[in-house]
Design an enzyme around this catalytic site. Sequence first.
Site, PDB file in Angstrom:
ATOM      1  N   HIS A   1      -4.127  -1.104  -9.065  1.00  0.00           N
ATOM      2  CA  HIS A   1      -3.457  -0.164  -8.144  1.00  0.00           C
ATOM      3  C   HIS A   1      -2.034  -0.695  -7.942  1.00  0.00           C
ATOM      4  O   HIS A   1      -1.675  -1.194  -6.877  1.00  0.00           O
ATOM      5  CB  HIS A   1      -4.229  -0.097  -6.831  1.00  0.00           C
ATOM      6  CG  HIS A   1      -3.860   1.065  -5.957  1.00  0.00           C
ATOM      7  ND1 HIS A   1      -2.938   2.031  -6.321  1.00  0.00           N
ATOM      8  CD2 HIS A   1      -4.287   1.418  -4.706  1.00  0.00           C
ATOM      9  CE1 HIS A   1      -2.828   2.916  -5.350  1.00  0.00           C
ATOM     10  NE2 HIS A   1      -3.622   2.572  -4.366  1.00  0.00           N
TER      11      HIS A   1
ATOM     12  N   CYS B   1      -4.967  -1.434   2.847  1.00  0.00           N
ATOM     13  CA  CYS B   1      -4.321  -0.394   2.031  1.00  0.00           C
ATOM     14  C   CYS B   1      -4.760   1.011   2.451  1.00  0.00           C
ATOM     15  O   CYS B   1      -4.105   1.978   2.087  1.00  0.00           O
ATOM     16  CB  CYS B   1      -4.577  -0.640   0.552  1.00  0.00           C
ATOM     17  SG  CYS B   1      -6.319  -0.686   0.118  1.00  0.00           S
TER      18      CYS B   1
ATOM     19  N   ARG C   1       4.712   3.147   0.734  1.00  0.00           N
ATOM     20  CA  ARG C   1       4.349   3.728  -0.555  1.00  0.00           C
ATOM     21  C   ARG C   1       5.413   4.730  -0.985  1.00  0.00           C
ATOM     22  O   ARG C   1       5.806   4.788  -2.154  1.00  0.00           O
ATOM     23  CB  ARG C   1       2.981   4.437  -0.464  1.00  0.00           C
ATOM     24  CG  ARG C   1       1.804   3.548  -0.064  1.00  0.00           C
ATOM     25  CD  ARG C   1       1.454   2.591  -1.174  1.00  0.00           C
ATOM     26  NE  ARG C   1       1.167   3.302  -2.399  1.00  0.00           N
ATOM     27  CZ  ARG C   1       0.007   3.917  -2.676  1.00  0.00           C
ATOM     28  NH1 ARG C   1      -1.001   3.871  -1.815  1.00  0.00           N
ATOM     29  NH2 ARG C   1      -0.170   4.533  -3.833  1.00  0.00           N
TER      30      ARG C   1
ATOM     31  N   ASP D   1      -9.537  -4.200   1.885  1.00  0.00           N
ATOM     32  CA  ASP D   1      -9.649  -2.903   1.203  1.00  0.00           C
ATOM     33  C   ASP D   1     -11.089  -2.431   1.450  1.00  0.00           C
ATOM     34  O   ASP D   1     -11.936  -3.213   1.905  1.00  0.00           O
ATOM     35  CB  ASP D   1      -9.383  -3.135  -0.301  1.00  0.00           C
ATOM     36  CG  ASP D   1      -9.499  -1.873  -1.156  1.00  0.00           C
ATOM     37  OD1 ASP D   1      -9.513  -0.759  -0.605  1.00  0.00           O
ATOM     38  OD2 ASP D   1      -9.579  -2.017  -2.395  1.00  0.00           O
TER      39      ASP D   1
ATOM     40  N   GLN E   1       0.426   0.317  -4.943  1.00  0.00           N
ATOM     41  CA  GLN E   1       0.024  -0.208  -3.635  1.00  0.00           C
ATOM     42  C   GLN E   1       0.594  -1.609  -3.421  1.00  0.00           C
ATOM     43  O   GLN E   1       1.193  -1.902  -2.385  1.00  0.00           O
ATOM     44  CB  GLN E   1      -1.512  -0.252  -3.562  1.00  0.00           C
ATOM     45  CG  GLN E   1      -2.042  -0.806  -2.266  1.00  0.00           C
ATOM     46  CD  GLN E   1      -1.806   0.143  -1.091  1.00  0.00           C
ATOM     47  OE1 GLN E   1      -2.215   1.281  -1.140  1.00  0.00           O
ATOM     48  NE2 GLN E   1      -1.136  -0.325  -0.051  1.00  0.00           N
TER      49      GLN E   1
ATOM     50  N   ARG F   1      -4.077   9.296 -11.511  1.00  0.00           N
ATOM     51  CA  ARG F   1      -5.121   8.528 -10.811  1.00  0.00           C
ATOM     52  C   ARG F   1      -6.442   8.863 -11.479  1.00  0.00           C
ATOM     53  O   ARG F   1      -6.878  10.013 -11.483  1.00  0.00           O
ATOM     54  CB  ARG F   1      -5.156   8.879  -9.324  1.00  0.00           C
ATOM     55  CG  ARG F   1      -6.375   8.329  -8.625  1.00  0.00           C
ATOM     56  CD  ARG F   1      -6.328   8.452  -7.120  1.00  0.00           C
ATOM     57  NE  ARG F   1      -5.440   7.459  -6.545  1.00  0.00           N
ATOM     58  CZ  ARG F   1      -5.512   7.022  -5.281  1.00  0.00           C
ATOM     59  NH1 ARG F   1      -6.444   7.488  -4.466  1.00  0.00           N
ATOM     60  NH2 ARG F   1      -4.673   6.120  -4.836  1.00  0.00           N
TER      61      ARG F   1
END
Length: 304
Positions: A129, A261, A289, A221, A132, A102
């Site tokens: 992402h 998310c 996830r 988001d 996700q 990340r």
Amino acid sequence: MKNLLSIESLSREEILEVVSLGAAMKASRGRHAEHPLRHRCWGLIFSKSSTRTRVSFEVGIRELGGDALFFNGSDLHMGSRGEPVEDTARVMGRMLHGAVIRTFSQQDVETFARTSGLPTINALTDAEHPCQILADLLTIQERLGTWRGKTICYLGDGACNVPASWMWAAARLGDFRLIIAAPAKYRPSAGLLARLGASANVVCEEDPAAAAAGADVLYTDVWVSMGMEAEAAERLADLRRYGIDERLVKRAGPGALVMHCLPAYRGKEITAGVLEVNADTIFTQAENRLHVQKAILSLVAKGG
Ligand code: CP
Ligand code: NVA
């Protein structure tokens, strides 16, 4: 699948394989016949904060028989003393069996994957992402039966990583409609829209009420993505018409899902009331996830 670096780099078949293996992982949790990460040690290199992604990868790696080592940005010379990504990757390539990264730059994740030779997973960059959105597809499949033929309306910052991965999912799958509701300043870049191609079925709309009308999924988001903190006040002002509230939910189709998310900022991109009414969907999104990333881990570990 050797790596999972972006949705852009996946085929339709690979996306479908990840989602269907994710569903199977969920159904067989605690009773897996195979442990493809047995005797393997994976590194998690995170230069940005994380709750869901870190926990789900650490748990997932262990449930598949492996071990996980976590490094935050400043643990490594790469973050604190400027050691090149390439050198870090060459060292880790000789010791670890895989990496989950990340960070800010998509290029850095791609360089790491190429230089280390390790199976590498993008756990969020400024560009995408992917984990996700793969997990979100499973959530939509579980809740609505399918995403095929549905209209997904993303509201908020249309220029950040989450909508970019949604746009690539729309382009690669070609079987749902995506509306990006954002002010002109936060629209996806013209370059990205051009690369998606006309068949992607992605529409940009400035009016949030028009965008939400009849949608099957309202998705949001945070308005201030990691790395954008200096623009926080400006973003909160610019995006305040794009929050999901009870009035907007009423404009969506009957039985529409509200998805986030997470982390959520109540009173900004979503009201506290809408979040609580939809908490079961939103926290299932978070749980998924784990299952979908176990699918990704096992596919990249096999390298097929
Ligand atoms: N949604 C998501 O990636 O959450 P974290 O930032 O907590 O990992
Ligand atoms: N767009 C957000 C996603 C957080 C999971 C960010 O990059 O901070």
